[in-house]
Design a protein around this motif. Structure first.
Motif, PDB file in Angstrom:
ATOM      1  N   GLY A   9      11.245   2.402   3.879  1.00  0.00           N
ATOM      2  CA  GLY A   9      11.097   3.661   4.603  1.00  0.00           C
ATOM      3  C   GLY A   9       9.915   4.046   5.001  1.00  0.00           C
ATOM      4  O   GLY A   9       9.801   5.358   4.514  1.00  0.00           O
ATOM      5  N   ARG A  10       8.249   3.467   4.835  1.00  0.00           N
ATOM      6  CA  ARG A  10       7.208   4.222   4.952  1.00  0.00           C
ATOM      7  C   ARG A  10       7.845   3.919   6.995  1.00  0.00           C
ATOM      8  O   ARG A  10       7.138   2.375   7.062  1.00  0.00           O
ATOM      9  CB  ARG A  10       6.919   3.648   4.208  1.00  0.00           C
ATOM     10  CG  ARG A  10       6.335   4.361   2.855  1.00  0.00           C
ATOM     11  CD  ARG A  10       6.986   5.674   2.509  1.00  0.00           C
ATOM     12  NE  ARG A  10       6.436   5.694   1.081  1.00  0.00           N
ATOM     13  CZ  ARG A  10       7.048   5.953   0.632  1.00  0.00           C
ATOM     14  NH1 ARG A  10       8.769   5.435   1.374  1.00  0.00           N
ATOM     15  NH2 ARG A  10       6.832   6.540  -0.512  1.00  0.00           N
ATOM     16  N   PHE A  11       7.857   4.337   7.380  1.00  0.00           N
ATOM     17  CA  PHE A  11       7.982   4.447   9.003  1.00  0.00           C
ATOM     18  C   PHE A  11       7.019   4.523   9.199  1.00  0.00           C
ATOM     19  O   PHE A  11       5.871   5.872   9.622  1.00  0.00           O
ATOM     20  CB  PHE A  11       8.948   5.186  10.101  1.00  0.00           C
ATOM     21  CG  PHE A  11      10.478   5.000   9.542  1.00  0.00           C
ATOM     22  CD1 PHE A  11      11.298   3.425   9.914  1.00  0.00           C
ATOM     23  CD2 PHE A  11      11.354   5.269   8.546  1.00  0.00           C
ATOM     24  CE1 PHE A  11      12.401   3.063   9.358  1.00  0.00           C
ATOM     25  CE2 PHE A  11      12.641   5.576   7.981  1.00  0.00           C
ATOM     26  CZ  PHE A  11      12.840   4.280   9.036  1.00  0.00           C
ATOM     27  N   GLY A  12       6.064   3.781  10.138  1.00  0.00           N
ATOM     28  CA  GLY A  12       4.724   4.059  10.958  1.00  0.00           C
ATOM     29  C   GLY A  12       4.515   2.503  10.783  1.00  0.00           C
ATOM     30  O   GLY A  12       4.272   1.447  10.364  1.00  0.00           O
ATOM     31  N   LYS A  13       3.240   2.445  11.510  1.00  0.00           N
ATOM     32  CA  LYS A  13       2.388   1.235  12.064  1.00  0.00           C
ATOM     33  C   LYS A  13       0.773   1.138  11.452  1.00  0.00           C
ATOM     34  O   LYS A  13       0.307   0.151  11.963  1.00  0.00           O
ATOM     35  CB  LYS A  13       1.919   0.675  13.331  1.00  0.00           C
ATOM     36  CG  LYS A  13       4.180   0.603  14.029  1.00  0.00           C
ATOM     37  CD  LYS A  13       4.369  -0.663  13.366  1.00  0.00           C
ATOM     38  CE  LYS A  13       6.252  -0.692  13.669  1.00  0.00           C
ATOM     39  NZ  LYS A  13       7.006  -1.729  13.054  1.00  0.00           N
ATOM     40  N   GLY A  14       0.561   2.143  10.636  1.00  0.00           N
ATOM     41  CA  GLY A  14      -1.095   1.769   9.630  1.00  0.00           C
ATOM     42  C   GLY A  14      -1.047   0.809   9.485  1.00  0.00           C
ATOM     43  O   GLY A  14      -0.139  -0.291   9.163  1.00  0.00           O
ATOM     44  N   THR A  15      -2.655   0.860   8.943  1.00  0.00           N
ATOM     45  CA  THR A  15      -2.753  -0.845   7.666  1.00  0.00           C
ATOM     46  C   THR A  15      -2.109  -0.854   6.719  1.00  0.00           C
ATOM     47  O   THR A  15      -2.033  -2.125   6.359  1.00  0.00           O
ATOM     48  CB  THR A  15      -3.981  -1.160   8.173  1.00  0.00           C
ATOM     49  OG1 THR A  15      -4.683  -0.743   8.684  1.00  0.00           O
ATOM     50  CG2 THR A  15      -4.477  -2.025   7.169  1.00  0.00           C
ATOM     51  N   GLU A  16      -1.632   0.548   6.040  1.00  0.00           N
ATOM     52  CA  GLU A  16      -0.961  -0.274   5.319  1.00  0.00           C
ATOM     53  C   GLU A  16       0.237  -0.690   5.428  1.00  0.00           C
ATOM     54  O   GLU A  16       0.900  -1.709   4.485  1.00  0.00           O
ATOM     55  CB  GLU A  16      -1.220   1.091   3.921  1.00  0.00           C
ATOM     56  CG  GLU A  16      -1.047   1.218   2.372  1.00  0.00           C
ATOM     57  CD  GLU A  16      -0.672   2.415   2.037  1.00  0.00           C
ATOM     58  OE1 GLU A  16       0.224   1.886   0.670  1.00  0.00           O
ATOM     59  OE2 GLU A  16      -0.483   3.189   2.975  1.00  0.00           O
ATOM     60  N   PHE A  17       1.214   0.100   6.644  1.00  0.00           N
ATOM     61  CA  PHE A  17       2.066  -1.101   6.569  1.00  0.00           C
ATOM     62  C   PHE A  17       2.199  -2.442   6.591  1.00  0.00           C
ATOM     63  O   PHE A  17       3.627  -2.873   5.832  1.00  0.00           O
ATOM     64  CB  PHE A  17       2.879   0.382   7.811  1.00  0.00           C
ATOM     65  CG  PHE A  17       3.755  -0.664   8.092  1.00  0.00           C
ATOM     66  CD1 PHE A  17       5.616   0.252   7.722  1.00  0.00           C
ATOM     67  CD2 PHE A  17       3.905  -1.706   9.541  1.00  0.00           C
ATOM     68  CE1 PHE A  17       6.282  -0.442   8.564  1.00  0.00           C
ATOM     69  CE2 PHE A  17       5.475  -1.850   9.792  1.00  0.00           C
ATOM     70  CZ  PHE A  17       6.325  -1.703   9.813  1.00  0.00           C
ATOM     71  N   LEU A  81      -9.173   0.979   0.655  1.00  0.00           N
ATOM     72  CA  LEU A  81      -8.035   0.380   1.684  1.00  0.00           C
ATOM     73  C   LEU A  81      -8.268  -1.351   1.832  1.00  0.00           C
ATOM     74  O   LEU A  81      -7.717  -2.211   1.993  1.00  0.00           O
ATOM     75  CB  LEU A  81      -7.957   0.876   2.980  1.00  0.00           C
ATOM     76  CG  LEU A  81      -6.971   0.257   3.857  1.00  0.00           C
ATOM     77  CD1 LEU A  81      -5.240   0.726   3.291  1.00  0.00           C
ATOM     78  CD2 LEU A  81      -6.326   0.880   5.315  1.00  0.00           C
ATOM     79  N   THR A  82      -9.939  -1.223   2.687  1.00  0.00           N
ATOM     80  CA  THR A  82     -10.615  -2.565   2.122  1.00  0.00           C
ATOM     81  C   THR A  82      -9.822  -3.144   1.006  1.00  0.00           C
ATOM     82  O   THR A  82      -9.795  -4.103   0.809  1.00  0.00           O
ATOM     83  CB  THR A  82     -12.271  -2.213   2.882  1.00  0.00           C
ATOM     84  OG1 THR A  82     -12.512  -1.727   3.755  1.00  0.00           O
ATOM     85  CG2 THR A  82     -13.208  -3.477   2.869  1.00  0.00           C
ATOM     86  N   SER A  83     -10.320  -2.832  -0.045  1.00  0.00           N
ATOM     87  CA  SER A  83     -10.671  -3.588  -1.021  1.00  0.00           C
ATOM     88  C   SER A  83      -8.719  -4.143  -1.125  1.00  0.00           C
ATOM     89  O   SER A  83      -8.892  -4.840  -2.132  1.00  0.00           O
ATOM     90  CB  SER A  83     -11.413  -3.064  -2.354  1.00  0.00           C
ATOM     91  OG  SER A  83     -10.674  -3.376  -3.502  1.00  0.00           O
ATOM     92  N   PRO A 134      -7.899  10.800  -0.875  1.00  0.00           N
ATOM     93  CA  PRO A 134      -7.985   9.662  -1.121  1.00  0.00           C
ATOM     94  C   PRO A 134      -6.474   8.577  -0.483  1.00  0.00           C
ATOM     95  O   PRO A 134      -5.521   9.998  -0.331  1.00  0.00           O
ATOM     96  CB  PRO A 134      -8.010   9.048  -2.814  1.00  0.00           C
ATOM     97  CG  PRO A 134      -7.674  10.612  -3.730  1.00  0.00           C
ATOM     98  CD  PRO A 134      -8.536  11.722  -2.842  1.00  0.00           C
ATOM     99  N   LEU A 135      -6.579   8.160   0.038  1.00  0.00           N
ATOM    100  CA  LEU A 135      -5.780   7.379   1.212  1.00  0.00           C
ATOM    101  C   LEU A 135      -4.320   7.027   0.130  1.00  0.00           C
ATOM    102  O   LEU A 135      -3.016   7.431   0.325  1.00  0.00           O
ATOM    103  CB  LEU A 135      -5.966   6.420   1.397  1.00  0.00           C
ATOM    104  CG  LEU A 135      -6.386   6.451   3.043  1.00  0.00           C
ATOM    105  CD1 LEU A 135      -7.309   5.204   3.528  1.00  0.00           C
ATOM    106  CD2 LEU A 135      -5.806   6.891   4.253  1.00  0.00           C
TER     107      LEU A 135
END
Length: 331
Positions: A9-17, A81-83, A134-135
């Motif tokens: 349900g999380r639309f988008g192309k971010g790194t977390e996706f 995010l790196t971790s 924070p992210l």
């Protein structure tokens, strides 16, 4: 092929996706491997490996030569995010799968060395100066003088511990010292922790690191358990029932404050139980898994991306220890 093609349900192309899709498919494969179903589902596994390579490449597009990862092409580096990404990479890197997906060991080394730069003199890890918020909301620790160091330090410690076997030379030496300092920081601050999420991730970090305070952390964690068999900063109401002709029907899950944090905290707590209490399945662990399954959404995932990944890891661990393949089938 992707376990959750729409990103839960999380639309988008971010790194977390991409990290979410990579991790969810990785744990699906680990489940099949641990329950001896991988060979019988090899056609599916090959399609999953193809998708995993696509997701891995998408993350590596935003992996800097300095060792950090950013959420978008033009975004600033993030410690959290790196971790998170290298922890996922570690689970992707499985010897039997190297012909199908391969993570260069230098990725782990450069990321570890970059992360160590953000460790304070007291042993705590801090987010980069670019993120006042924070992210990941769970890293917003307000227990210790307004700082958010406890949960982030535990998060990075878990990642550094898991990638330690992949490190070589100077990176291995520096990472070992960094982990020891992080453990000491968490041990010193253990009495100050009042938030159930912070306690759960800290208890797991200390347990996985073999800390002498792991049992004390486990004891404090158990004191914070809610009666329903879960851990959360706030109370989570159970799913409602509706009576029709005197037959109770379980209603869909309602959105609640901190429900994603509750799933993630409970997953870390379940992983801690297996580490501290040893193998086998107890009544409490069964109760925890039953509660977690009430938090699933209709598409098979949980509330958000991060809590779904941690919950999958915990449920795969539970499935392997319980040996009840039919009841815990993730497909």
């Amino acid at each position: 092929y992707s376990m959750f093609p729409d990103g839960n349900g999380r639309f988008g192309k971010g790194t977390e996706f991409h990290a979410f899709n990579l991790a969810s498919n990785t744990w699906q494969l680990h489940y099949l491997r641990l329950t001896n179903q991988l060979q019988s589902n090899w056609g599916l596994a090959k399609r999953v490996f193809e998708q995993m390579n696509i997701e891995y490449a998408a993350i590596m597009r935003r992996f800097s030569s300095h060792g950090w990862v950013s959420i978008w092409d033009t975004a600033k580096p993030s410690v959290w995010l790196t971790s998170w990404c290298i922890k996922i990479f570690q689970h992707v890197s499985f010897q039997d799968w190297e012909d199908y997906i391969y993570v260069d060991p230098q990725v782990f080394g450069s990321a570890a060395m970059w992360l160590i730069n953000y460790q304070n003199i007291d042993g705590a890890f801090a987010e980069t100066e670019y993120y006042q918020r924070p992210l990941h909301k769970a890293m917003e620790n307000k227990d210790l003088d307004g700082k958010r160091n406890t949960s982030l330090t535990a998060h990075v410690l878990i990642s550094l511990h898991e990638i330690a076997p992949r490190l070589e030379g100077e990176a291995k030496k520096y990472c070992s010292t960094s982990r020891q300092r992080a453990v000491k920081y968490l041990e010193r601050n253990l009495p100050k922790i009042k938030n159930a999420y912070d306690m759960a991730i800290t208890a797991y970090a200390l347990a996985i690191s073999g800390s002498s305070e792991a049992n004390a952390a486990h004891g404090k964690l158990m004191q914070m358990k809610h009666p329903g068999g879960y851990w959360s900063p706030t109370k989570i109401d159970p799913n409602k029932f509706r009576d029709e002709n005197n037959v109770p029907y379980l209603q869909p899950k309602d959105k609640q404050i901190n429900d994603a944090l509750a799933v993630e905290a409970t997953a870390y707590a379940l992983l801690t139980l297996f580490l501290v209490e040893g193998g086998g399945v107890t009544i409490l662990q069964d109760q925890v898994v039953t509660w977690m399954n009430t938090m699933r959404l209709g598409n098979g995932g949980f509330i958000s991306t991060v809590d779904t990944v941690v919950a999958l890891e915990a449920l795969v661990t539970y499935s392997y220890n319980s040996r009840i393949k039919d009841i815990t089938n993730l497909k």
